[in-house]
Design a protein around this motif. Structure first.
Motif, mmCIF file in Angstrom:
data_model
loop_
_atom_site.group_PDB
_atom_site.id
_atom_site.type_symbol
_atom_site.label_atom_id
_atom_site.label_comp_id
_atom_site.label_asym_id
_atom_site.label_seq_id
_atom_site.Cartn_x
_atom_site.Cartn_y
_atom_site.Cartn_z
ATOM 1 N N UNK A 133 59.392 20.505 74.237
ATOM 2 C CA UNK A 133 58.713 19.228 74.497
ATOM 3 C C UNK A 133 58.559 18.487 73.182
ATOM 4 N N UNK A 134 58.985 17.228 73.195
ATOM 5 C CA UNK A 134 58.955 16.416 71.976
ATOM 6 C C UNK A 134 58.239 15.094 72.242
ATOM 7 N N UNK A 135 57.476 14.648 71.261
ATOM 8 C CA UNK A 135 56.840 13.339 71.319
ATOM 9 C C UNK A 135 57.554 12.441 70.323
ATOM 10 N N UNK A 136 58.517 11.676 70.833
ATOM 11 C CA UNK A 136 59.303 10.767 69.995
ATOM 12 C C UNK A 136 58.698 9.377 70.119
ATOM 13 N N UNK A 167 73.810 12.993 69.846
ATOM 14 C CA UNK A 167 72.897 13.452 68.801
ATOM 15 C C UNK A 167 73.677 13.945 67.588
ATOM 16 N N UNK A 168 73.040 13.891 66.429
ATOM 17 C CA UNK A 168 73.613 14.480 65.216
ATOM 18 C C UNK A 168 72.980 15.855 65.021
ATOM 19 N N UNK A 169 73.748 16.936 65.188
ATOM 20 C CA UNK A 169 73.159 18.279 65.126
ATOM 21 C C UNK A 169 72.441 18.600 63.824
ATOM 22 N N UNK A 229 67.130 25.237 65.662
ATOM 23 C CA UNK A 229 66.356 24.391 66.572
ATOM 24 C C UNK A 229 66.451 22.955 66.080
ATOM 25 N N UNK A 230 66.871 22.071 66.959
ATOM 26 C CA UNK A 230 67.083 20.662 66.605
ATOM 27 C C UNK A 230 65.873 19.856 67.050
ATOM 28 N N UNK A 231 65.310 19.068 66.145
ATOM 29 C CA UNK A 231 64.219 18.162 66.493
ATOM 30 C C UNK A 231 64.790 16.761 66.656
ATOM 31 N N UNK A 232 64.891 16.268 67.876
ATOM 32 C CA UNK A 232 65.503 14.948 68.085
ATOM 33 C C UNK A 232 64.643 13.835 67.484
ATOM 34 N N UNK A 233 65.290 12.856 66.873
ATOM 35 C CA UNK A 233 64.589 11.771 66.185
ATOM 36 C C UNK A 233 65.178 10.416 66.590
ATOM 37 N N UNK A 234 64.310 9.436 66.685
ATOM 38 C CA UNK A 234 64.753 8.056 66.893
ATOM 39 C C UNK A 234 64.499 7.201 65.661
ATOM 40 N N UNK A 279 58.930 12.782 64.679
ATOM 41 C CA UNK A 279 58.824 13.328 66.029
ATOM 42 C C UNK A 279 57.839 14.496 66.004
ATOM 43 N N UNK A 280 56.900 14.489 66.940
ATOM 44 C CA UNK A 280 55.966 15.613 67.059
ATOM 45 C C UNK A 280 56.546 16.634 68.027
#
Length: 562
Positions: free
Chosen positions: A408-411, A293-295, A459-464, A470-471
């Protein structure tokens, strides 16, 4: 006065619509006066043919072709032959009749035009005694309803013993054609990128057969995610391509994006980083998984899993005992609860009886009494088990929450689970949780998120995706800056003097090693998580029984992306 063009016309082949027609003559005079077959206005000659049957007068095989002493006459006649679909007659007006006729016929058979128009746009003046001149004509192909292709073609005329001739090169068909190349028609859209990485490199291609991975199949674990978001090319597309002798498309000359659904989607992935991660895990003999991941952005840069680990995407939702990488959480909880500072001297015996549990260090190493930061670097189970026993029941849960392990993330396109950390049901379980061997569970994705949080301090929000959000279904907040400063310092010490020294040559790496037993036979998984600059990573080696191979694998990856 002699005439140009008193010759037999070749018949059209069935399938191209050519027909045998009655012979007719065209009175194109050598001096350049043009009769009934052309209209000459302000220096422009327009020659058009539809599906009518052309005259058929091909010269006998082996003849030298017509004689013309006037450049205007020969180029006008050539354009007329192009428009009337007579490749043999047109070829005879070039300095390489056989090659020209073959190429012209091949192009018409490939494109199957309903109509062609050839327009002389410019003819350079020809001084007396000159043996060379040139100009430009416009070629228009009506290929199907609503699809008319027009382009300019530069040409050169040379004078030889038999008169003026067009110098034949493949570029007389299209200015971009080179030797050994041809025009081909694609009945569907040419393959185009449907998904690209952050640098614009293809990840998924859309074509007539649907979507498929780009060359080399980058990020196989993400192909289903890509497919869920990428649109396919429409089936009614049409394109004209410049192809090599094998038929490989070199360039789409007409119809670019015809039948497509617009610009490709952009994924957060980096093909270069992905290739480095995949190479690293593929070089390991056992089961290997890596998430990167990219922080600063939360972008998922790479996810790699080797063949030994199977095709199920364990990287995102496979939950494992974290072992000593969970000491990042335990150290955070101890610092926040005021149980110790990084410099507090604490015992690190080879084994310790804590409640009903006997907690040993690996190989029962004994460090005596050392500062917390050294206990972290050496991964003293006894030190951290004792600290965990002094925490409240929800102490580890609160600390784990701050690293996103219960977030919890919705990617779009992905199913992820970072981890599962709940309040301990008793002190014994709390002790085991404190060294990552109780009920706590973490996925490789969650471990990388933990490292990214430590690196970024937020806080990191992971993204694709870039452009698809990302929700955040369950958010989290990071530890305080003061606590994270101490944790980062301890993570750096792991690499400089502790259990992660195998990564010391890969730059300013911060990390934490871990081994976690599973099953009844004492086997263990090996972990290494950490970050360098703006790259956070998690490596999991199933059944490695040691963390050292995970450290070496991470170092290989980091060195490859320098």
């Amino acid at each position: 006065m002699g005439k140009l063009g008193d010759r037999a016309r070749g018949s059209r082949e069935k399938g191209e619509g050519w027909k045998v027609g009655p012979a007719r003559r065209r009175g194109v005079l050598i001096g350049g006066a043009v009769g009934v077959v052309a209209i000459v206005t302000a220096g422009v000659v327009v020659l058009t043919s539809g599906n009518e049957a052309p005259a058929s007068d091909a010269a006998p095989s082996g003849t030298a072709g017509p004689v013309a002493v006037d450049p205007t006459a020969v180029v006008t006649e050539y354009l007329q032959d192009l428009a009337e679909a007579n490749p043999d007659a047109a070829g005879a007006l070039t300095d390489d009749p056989a090659a020209a006729a073959v190429a012209l016929r091949d192009a018409r058979n490939a494109l199957m035009p309903a109509k062609t128009t050839a327009t002389l746009s410019r003819l350079d003046p020809t001084p007396a005694g000159a043996a060379k001149t040139g100009g430009t004509f416009a070629m228009t192909w009506t290929l199907r309803p609503g699809k008319t292709w027009t382009y300019d073609v530069p040409f050169e005329l040379t004078k030889a013993a038999q008169g003026w001739r067009l110098h034949w090169v493949p570029a007389l068909l299209h200015p971009k054609l080179e030797q050994g190349q041809r025009l081909v028609a694609a009945t569907g859209p040419a393959d185009r990128p449907a998904v690209v990485d952050r640098d614009g490199k293809p990840l998924v291609m859309a074509g007539q057969a649907g979507n498929k991975p780009a060359e080399g199949n980058p990020a196989p674990l993400l192909q289903s995610a890509f497919a869920a978001q990428a649109t396919t090319a429409k089936a009614d597309g049409f394109a004209v391509q410049r192809a090599d002798a094998s038929g490989k498309n070199l360039e789409t000359l007409y119809g670019q994006d015809e039948g497509s659904d617009g610009k490709p989607l952009t994924a957060s992935l980096s093909v270069a980083t992905q290739n480095a991660a995949q190479s690293a895990v593929d070089g390991y003999q056992g089961k290997a998984i890596m998430v990167v991941l990219q922080p600063s952005t939360g972008d998922l840069l790479a996810v790699a899993q080797n063949a030994a680990a199977g095709t199920e995407p364990k990287a995102f939702s496979g939950l494992y005992a974290p072992g000593s990488i969970f000491k990042i959480v335990t150290a955070t909880a101890a610092l926040e609860q005021g149980l110790a500072t990084a410099d507090t001297a604490l015992p690190c015996p080879g084994s310790d009886q804590i409640g009903t549990r006997t907690i040993p260090n690996e190989n029962r190493f004994d460090k005596g009494t050392i500062p917390l930061h050294q206990a972290f670097a050496f991964s003293c189970n006894t030190t951290f088990g004792r600290l965990a026993s002094r925490l409240p029941a929800d102490g580890l849960v609160k600390a784990a929450d701050q690293y996103g392990l219960n977030a919890d993330f919705d990617i779009p396109g992905l199913q992820t689970e970072a981890g599962k950390v709940v309040s301990a049901t008793g002190n014994d379980r709390l002790v085991e949780d404190g060294i990552g061997q109780g009920d706590v569970q973490v996925s490789p994705f969650g471990a990388a998120l933990m490292a990214a949080t430590a690196a970024s301090g937020k806080a990191v929000t992971p993204k694709l995706w870039h452009g698809l959000d990302t929700t955040v279904a369950k958010p989290y907040s990071p530890p305080s800056a003061g606590v994270l400063g101490a944790v980062r310092s301890m993570m750096r010490e792991v690499v400089t003097t502790g259990t992660g020294k195998a990564a010391a040559g890969a730059g300013q790496v911060h990390g934490k090693t871990g081994t976690a037993e599973f099953g009844a036979d004492g086997q263990a998984n090996g972990w290494f998580v950490g970050y360098r600059g703006d790259v956070a990573f998690a490596v999991l080696l199933e059944g490695a029984n040691d963390s050292n191979p995970a450290v070496s694998l991470a170092a290989k990856f980091l060195n490859a992306i320098h």
